[in-house]
Design a protein around this motif. Structure first.
Motif, PDB file in Angstrom:
ATOM      1  N   ASP A  90       0.830  -1.201   0.000  1.00  0.00           N
ATOM      2  CA  ASP A  90       0.000   0.000   0.000  1.00  0.00           C
ATOM      3  C   ASP A  90       0.870   1.258   0.000  1.00  0.00           C
ATOM      4  O   ASP A  90       0.576   2.216  -0.714  1.00  0.00           O
ATOM      5  CB  ASP A  90      -0.942  -0.003   1.204  1.00  0.00           C
ATOM      6  N   MET A  91       1.942   1.236   0.767  1.00  0.00           N
ATOM      7  CA  MET A  91       2.854   2.377   0.782  1.00  0.00           C
ATOM      8  C   MET A  91       3.461   2.599  -0.602  1.00  0.00           C
ATOM      9  O   MET A  91       3.549   3.738  -1.069  1.00  0.00           O
ATOM     10  CB  MET A  91       3.972   2.163   1.809  1.00  0.00           C
ATOM     11  N   VAL A  92       3.861   1.524  -1.248  1.00  0.00           N
ATOM     12  CA  VAL A  92       4.428   1.632  -2.600  1.00  0.00           C
ATOM     13  C   VAL A  92       3.388   2.211  -3.555  1.00  0.00           C
ATOM     14  O   VAL A  92       3.701   3.085  -4.365  1.00  0.00           O
ATOM     15  CB  VAL A  92       4.948   0.253  -3.089  1.00  0.00           C
ATOM     16  N   ALA A  93       2.156   1.766  -3.437  1.00  0.00           N
ATOM     17  CA  ALA A  93       1.091   2.288  -4.299  1.00  0.00           C
ATOM     18  C   ALA A  93       0.894   3.781  -4.067  1.00  0.00           C
ATOM     19  O   ALA A  93       0.716   4.546  -5.027  1.00  0.00           O
ATOM     20  CB  ALA A  93      -0.210   1.532  -4.041  1.00  0.00           C
ATOM     21  N   ARG A  94       0.936   4.198  -2.834  1.00  0.00           N
ATOM     22  CA  ARG A  94       0.768   5.621  -2.530  1.00  0.00           C
ATOM     23  C   ARG A  94       1.960   6.436  -3.002  1.00  0.00           C
ATOM     24  O   ARG A  94       1.819   7.545  -3.499  1.00  0.00           O
ATOM     25  CB  ARG A  94       0.530   5.799  -1.033  1.00  0.00           C
ATOM     26  N   LEU A  95       3.164   5.866  -2.885  1.00  0.00           N
ATOM     27  CA  LEU A  95       4.360   6.569  -3.343  1.00  0.00           C
ATOM     28  C   LEU A  95       4.436   6.625  -4.869  1.00  0.00           C
ATOM     29  O   LEU A  95       5.122   7.482  -5.423  1.00  0.00           O
ATOM     30  CB  LEU A  95       5.619   5.905  -2.768  1.00  0.00           C
ATOM     31  N   ALA A  96       3.732   5.732  -5.536  1.00  0.00           N
ATOM     32  CA  ALA A  96       3.680   5.773  -7.000  1.00  0.00           C
ATOM     33  C   ALA A  96       2.941   7.024  -7.476  1.00  0.00           C
ATOM     34  O   ALA A  96       3.193   7.524  -8.568  1.00  0.00           O
ATOM     35  CB  ALA A  96       3.008   4.517  -7.551  1.00  0.00           C
ATOM     36  N   VAL A  97       2.061   7.549  -6.625  1.00  0.00           N
ATOM     37  CA  VAL A  97       1.312   8.763  -6.952  1.00  0.00           C
ATOM     38  C   VAL A  97       2.165   9.991  -6.686  1.00  0.00           C
ATOM     39  O   VAL A  97       2.242  10.897  -7.513  1.00  0.00           O
ATOM     40  CB  VAL A  97      -0.014   8.821  -6.144  1.00  0.00           C
ATOM     41  N   SER A  98       2.815  10.024  -5.520  1.00  0.00           N
ATOM     42  CA  SER A  98       3.689  11.152  -5.193  1.00  0.00           C
ATOM     43  C   SER A  98       4.566  10.806  -3.999  1.00  0.00           C
ATOM     44  O   SER A  98       4.247   9.914  -3.208  1.00  0.00           O
ATOM     45  CB  SER A  98       2.870  12.412  -4.881  1.00  0.00           C
ATOM     46  N   ASP A  99       5.668  11.531  -3.876  1.00  0.00           N
ATOM     47  CA  ASP A  99       6.539  11.374  -2.713  1.00  0.00           C
ATOM     48  C   ASP A  99       5.762  11.769  -1.457  1.00  0.00           C
ATOM     49  O   ASP A  99       4.794  12.527  -1.537  1.00  0.00           O
ATOM     50  CB  ASP A  99       7.773  12.261  -2.840  1.00  0.00           C
ATOM     51  N   ALA A 100       6.192  11.244  -0.319  1.00  0.00           N
ATOM     52  CA  ALA A 100       5.519  11.558   0.943  1.00  0.00           C
ATOM     53  C   ALA A 100       6.518  11.480   2.091  1.00  0.00           C
ATOM     54  O   ALA A 100       7.537  10.790   1.990  1.00  0.00           O
ATOM     55  CB  ALA A 100       4.368  10.574   1.192  1.00  0.00           C
ATOM     56  N   THR A 101       6.197  12.154   3.172  1.00  0.00           N
ATOM     57  CA  THR A 101       7.021  12.063   4.377  1.00  0.00           C
ATOM     58  C   THR A 101       6.571  10.832   5.165  1.00  0.00           C
ATOM     59  O   THR A 101       5.508  10.261   4.894  1.00  0.00           O
ATOM     60  CB  THR A 101       6.865  13.322   5.257  1.00  0.00           C
ATOM     61  N   VAL A 102       7.355  10.459   6.140  1.00  0.00           N
ATOM     62  CA  VAL A 102       7.000   9.325   6.995  1.00  0.00           C
ATOM     63  C   VAL A 102       5.670   9.592   7.690  1.00  0.00           C
ATOM     64  O   VAL A 102       4.808   8.712   7.770  1.00  0.00           O
ATOM     65  CB  VAL A 102       8.120   9.035   8.028  1.00  0.00           C
TER      66      VAL A 102
END
Length: 127
Positions: A19-31
């Motif tokens: 799920d984290m990878v899927a969200r990071l595929a949309v945009s960078d994010a902080t912890v």
């Protein structure tokens, strides 16, 4: 010692990390941003990110006070090549099976004349 591909698949075996990878595929994010939808601590999210980092799936950079997490898409090329190799082999096997089934369907049984069923024969004789 585990190979790179094994690390990647092991990292993606966890649904939270996927799920984290899927969200990071949309945009960078902080912890903190990555932690928002989960009912876990920041430390738990950091551990998940460490596994993803060790597999080469993500990197962390420093932008002023923030440390955004970035998805490294190149790693997916490694996975795609591996998967594609086996997909092609499976496709070839299915094509051979299709050809064999077509040959069986077009074989000697297809050449036999159609046999009348018993009901048609009896009706014809009774008339």
């Amino acid at each position: 010692m585990t190979d790179e591909l094994s690390k990647v698949f092991a990292a993606l075996a966890d649904p939270t990390r996927r799920d984290m990878v899927a969200r990071l595929a949309v945009s960078d994010a902080t912890v903190s941003q990555l932690a928002e939808p989960y009912d876990v601590s920041i430390q738990a999210v950091s551990k998940h990110l460490k596994v993803l980092e060790d597999a080469g799936l993500v990197t962390r950079t420093r932008e002023a006070q923030k440390r955004p997490v970035h998805l490294e898409a190149e790693v997916f090329d490694l996975m795609t090549k591996w998967i594609e190799r086996y997909r092609q082999r499976a496709e070839e096997r299915y094509q051979r099976l299709d050809a064999l089934l077509a040959e069986m369907n077009d074989g000697p049984e297809a050449e036999r004349p159609e046999v009348e069923d018993e009901n048609t024969t009896r009706k014809g004789k009774a008339s």
